[in-house]
Scaffold this motif. Structure first.
Motif, PDB file in Angstrom:
ATOM      1  N   LEU A 338     -30.750   9.919   0.177  1.00 52.59           N
ATOM      2  CA  LEU A 338     -32.148  10.737  -0.641  1.00 52.59           C
ATOM      3  C   LEU A 338     -32.554  11.776  -0.001  1.00 52.59           C
ATOM      4  N   MET A 339     -32.173  12.183   1.135  1.00 54.19           N
ATOM      5  CA  MET A 339     -32.926  13.107   2.037  1.00 54.19           C
ATOM      6  C   MET A 339     -32.374  14.314   2.108  1.00 54.19           C
ATOM      7  N   ARG A 340     -33.137  15.264   2.446  1.00 55.96           N
ATOM      8  CA  ARG A 340     -33.003  16.718   2.618  1.00 55.96           C
ATOM      9  C   ARG A 340     -33.770  17.218   3.742  1.00 55.96           C
ATOM     10  N   ASN A 341     -33.314  17.751   4.968  1.00 59.27           N
ATOM     11  CA  ASN A 341     -34.309  18.234   6.190  1.00 59.27           C
ATOM     12  C   ASN A 341     -34.630  19.567   5.957  1.00 59.27           C
ATOM     13  N   TYR A 342     -35.892  19.803   6.278  1.00 65.57           N
ATOM     14  CA  TYR A 342     -36.350  21.202   6.243  1.00 65.57           C
ATOM     15  C   TYR A 342     -37.131  21.182   7.560  1.00 65.57           C
ATOM     16  N   ALA A 343     -37.135  22.599   8.214  1.00 66.28           N
ATOM     17  CA  ALA A 343     -38.011  23.071   9.470  1.00 66.28           C
ATOM     18  C   ALA A 343     -39.602  23.119   8.844  1.00 66.28           C
ATOM     19  N   LEU A 344     -40.341  22.718   9.801  1.00 63.31           N
ATOM     20  CA  LEU A 344     -41.855  23.092   9.715  1.00 63.31           C
ATOM     21  C   LEU A 344     -42.292  24.124   8.812  1.00 63.31           C
ATOM     22  N   ALA A 345     -41.638  25.241   9.232  1.00 65.75           N
ATOM     23  CA  ALA A 345     -41.778  26.552   8.729  1.00 65.75           C
ATOM     24  C   ALA A 345     -41.607  26.757   7.037  1.00 65.75           C
ATOM     25  N   ASP A 346     -40.699  25.758   6.680  1.00 63.33           N
ATOM     26  CA  ASP A 346     -40.206  25.588   5.296  1.00 63.33           C
ATOM     27  C   ASP A 346     -40.957  24.528   4.605  1.00 63.33           C
ATOM     28  N   ILE A 347     -41.939  23.892   5.030  1.00 63.03           N
ATOM     29  CA  ILE A 347     -42.323  22.667   4.327  1.00 63.03           C
ATOM     30  C   ILE A 347     -42.790  22.894   2.870  1.00 63.03           C
ATOM     31  N   ASN A 348     -43.268  24.102   2.772  1.00 62.60           N
ATOM     32  CA  ASN A 348     -43.638  24.405   1.299  1.00 62.60           C
ATOM     33  C   ASN A 348     -42.541  24.414   0.378  1.00 62.60           C
ATOM     34  N   GLN A 349     -41.481  24.816   0.851  1.00 68.31           N
ATOM     35  CA  GLN A 349     -40.261  24.712   0.006  1.00 68.31           C
ATOM     36  C   GLN A 349     -39.915  23.067  -0.285  1.00 68.31           C
ATOM     37  N   GLY A 350     -40.083  22.189   0.627  1.00 69.93           N
ATOM     38  CA  GLY A 350     -39.861  20.983   0.605  1.00 69.93           C
ATOM     39  C   GLY A 350     -40.769  20.274  -0.586  1.00 69.93           C
ATOM     40  N   PHE A 351     -41.984  20.731  -0.540  1.00 66.26           N
ATOM     41  CA  PHE A 351     -42.827  20.393  -1.561  1.00 66.26           C
ATOM     42  C   PHE A 351     -42.336  20.798  -3.084  1.00 66.26           C
ATOM     43  N   ALA A 352     -42.130  22.070  -3.180  1.00 64.39           N
ATOM     44  CA  ALA A 352     -41.598  22.634  -4.210  1.00 64.39           C
ATOM     45  C   ALA A 352     -40.508  22.079  -4.616  1.00 64.39           C
ATOM     46  N   ASP A 353     -39.375  21.723  -4.041  1.00 59.83           N
ATOM     47  CA  ASP A 353     -38.288  20.988  -4.131  1.00 59.83           C
ATOM     48  C   ASP A 353     -38.564  19.648  -4.742  1.00 59.83           C
ATOM     49  N   SER A 354     -39.521  18.907  -3.990  1.00 64.27           N
ATOM     50  CA  SER A 354     -39.713  17.645  -4.629  1.00 64.27           C
ATOM     51  C   SER A 354     -40.421  17.835  -6.020  1.00 64.27           C
ATOM     52  N   ALA A 355     -41.248  18.545  -6.284  1.00 61.88           N
ATOM     53  CA  ALA A 355     -41.904  18.549  -7.619  1.00 61.88           C
ATOM     54  C   ALA A 355     -41.063  19.078  -8.524  1.00 61.88           C
ATOM     55  N   ALA A 356     -39.798  19.972  -8.456  1.00 65.79           N
ATOM     56  CA  ALA A 356     -38.929  20.200  -9.289  1.00 65.79           C
ATOM     57  C   ALA A 356     -37.757  19.301  -9.459  1.00 65.79           C
ATOM     58  N   GLY A 357     -37.698  18.112  -8.620  1.00 65.15           N
ATOM     59  CA  GLY A 357     -36.682  17.282  -8.903  1.00 65.15           C
ATOM     60  C   GLY A 357     -35.419  17.354  -8.089  1.00 65.15           C
ATOM     61  N   THR A 358     -35.426  18.761  -7.431  1.00 63.59           N
ATOM     62  CA  THR A 358     -33.833  19.043  -6.736  1.00 63.59           C
ATOM     63  C   THR A 358     -33.818  18.224  -5.510  1.00 63.59           C
ATOM     64  N   THR A 359     -34.964  17.547  -4.915  1.00 61.07           N
ATOM     65  CA  THR A 359     -35.196  16.863  -3.620  1.00 61.07           C
ATOM     66  C   THR A 359     -35.576  15.872  -3.980  1.00 61.07           C
ATOM     67  N   VAL A 360     -35.030  14.471  -3.412  1.00 59.04           N
ATOM     68  CA  VAL A 360     -35.696  13.169  -3.551  1.00 59.04           C
ATOM     69  C   VAL A 360     -36.726  13.083  -2.524  1.00 59.04           C
ATOM     70  N   LYS A 361     -36.296  13.197  -1.396  1.00 56.23           N
ATOM     71  CA  LYS A 361     -36.988  12.980  -0.049  1.00 56.23           C
ATOM     72  C   LYS A 361     -36.863  14.098   0.718  1.00 56.23           C
ATOM     73  N   PRO A 362     -37.828  15.164   0.912  1.00 57.53           N
ATOM     74  CA  PRO A 362     -37.733  16.255   1.961  1.00 57.53           C
ATOM     75  C   PRO A 362     -38.345  15.379   3.089  1.00 57.53           C
ATOM     76  N   VAL A 363     -37.598  15.700   4.223  1.00 55.94           N
ATOM     77  CA  VAL A 363     -37.991  15.523   5.551  1.00 55.94           C
ATOM     78  C   VAL A 363     -38.091  16.546   6.398  1.00 55.94           C
ATOM     79  N   VAL A 364     -39.393  16.795   7.025  1.00 58.89           N
ATOM     80  CA  VAL A 364     -39.606  17.703   8.140  1.00 58.89           C
ATOM     81  C   VAL A 364     -39.023  17.470   9.435  1.00 58.89           C
ATOM     82  N   VAL A 365     -38.174  18.161   9.975  1.00 60.69           N
ATOM     83  CA  VAL A 365     -37.675  17.781  11.245  1.00 60.69           C
ATOM     84  C   VAL A 365     -38.182  19.017  12.155  1.00 60.69           C
ATOM     85  N   PHE A 366     -38.644  18.508  13.280  1.00 65.83           N
ATOM     86  CA  PHE A 366     -39.213  19.504  14.307  1.00 65.83           C
ATOM     87  C   PHE A 366     -38.433  19.852  15.337  1.00 65.83           C
TER      88      PHE A 366
END
Length: 366
Positions: A338-366
């Protein structure tokens, strides 16, 4: 100490990466170096002020990391332990004392208040108070002072970036099935919405022995993934009537259990109309306060059906999350799909991808 965090400052706006001050540990708190944190729909609705956590705030409530220090009253973990972070609860109300932490009578204050019980916040910037302790943790930051009730100790060989989302969404879906609905063998389960919560429910339905698991969504790619993790049938409601399709797939008998993760009133009505005798419709999706749904109560009276709401999968995180990790180790709970990793700097992209349905579970990895 200075921490880097994603700060929600304005309703509906992108989070802002800032340097903040983290205060000293309280006796009941644990200083955790955050390694990874899931991005959950609840973070989005609080960012948008559907639920009124005071802004500015550091959100994040699916954290995972390593204990750095512990307060003097903490007994369950020590420095060096690997931990997952889940929802906070007061520990002393009647529901908590009954082992029903998900229904804590002080849930809103503990999880959404943005302050400790004494009214203080752990975070600030040049004297400006920033809300902390979101779900007891505020994990959209490099470090967090976390209440002990939110901490779940796990084995150090478990990948933190994979299990972090168990803190809320996936636990909620799986717990709704395994802790609350407890479906009978060879029963029919319908899951409306195949995001992280729905996916957790689908995987749990397979573990529970449901013979027919029907996944419902408007994204074909998510429905394909749902089949990969356990769904036996799918319905895309963009082109099909939900009630008609459930009845067709169940040979007219209706569903035994329906779990709705969307909180859309029109879908709840459609699902209720597709229940079989003694069926159960359960809601885990978060709707805006004041949202109402209508049901037919004339002809459906003789069905003896049930409607219920479920919070956090009715789980005790310290008990249930380790069980889910064991299912994952056994290959029976493939949540990594279900997961796709994002950097903290890209956290807003994770929110956007989740809302669009392109990522089921964004995970920010520090």
């Amino acid at each position: 100490m200075t921490v880097t965090a994603a700060v929600a400052r304005d309703a509906g706006a992108d989070l802002v990466i800032e340097e903040l001050e983290l205060d000293e540990l309280r006796p009941n708190e644990v200083l955790v170096r955050i390694v990874a944190t899931g991005v959950c729909h609840t973070d989005a609705i609080v960012r948008d002020q559907v639920y009124p956590t005071p802004l500015p705030a550091v959100l994040g409530h699916e954290g995972a990391g390593v204990v750095e220090r512990v307060g003097e009253s903490v007994r369950t973990v020590e420095p060096g332990d690997h931990v997952l972070l889940a929802a906070a609860y007061c520990g002393y109300c009647a529901r908590c004392r009954a082992g029903q932490m998900a229904y804590c009578e002080n849930l809103f204050a503990a999880d959404f208040g943005g302050r400790r019980a004494d009214g203080t916040s752990a975070l600030s910037k040049h004297g400006e108070v920033i809300s902390s302790h979101f779900f007891g943790q505020s994990s959209f930051a490099t470090y967090a002072n976390v209440v002990e009730e939110s901490v779940v100790k796990i084995d150090p060989d478990v990948p933190l970036e994979i299990v972090a989302p168990l803190g809320c969404g996936i636990q909620t879906g799986a717990g709704s099935i395994l802790n609350e609905l407890k479906p009978s063998l060879n029963s029919t389960l319908v899951v409306i919405g195949t995001g992280a919560v729905g996916a957790g429910a689908i995987m749990a339905g397979k573990v529970a022995g449901c013979s027919r698991i029907i996944a419902v969504d408007i994204h074909d790619d998510r429905l394909a993934l749902a089949q990969e993790i356990g769904a036996t049938h799918t319905i895309n409601t963009r082109g099909a009537d939900l009630t008609d399709e459930i009845m067709r797939l169940t040979d007219g008998h209706g569903a035994d259990y329906v779990l709705d993760t969307t909180a859309r009133p029109e879908l709840l009505r459609k699902a209720a109309d597709a229940l079989g005798n003694r069926g159960t419709l359960a809601l885990v999706g978060a709707a805006a306060p004041g949202t109402e749904a209508t049901f037919e109560i004339g002809l459906s009276l003789v069905k003896g059906w049930t409607f219920k709401t479920i919070v956090q999968g009715s789980s005790v995180p310290q008990v249930f999350i380790p069980k889910l990790i064991e299912l994952w180790r056994d290959g029976r709970f493939p949540m990594e799909k279900l997961m796709r990793n994002y950097a903290l700097a890209d956290i807003n992209q994770g929110f956007a991808d989740s809302a669009a349905g392109t990522t089921v579970k964004p995970v920010v990895v520090f």
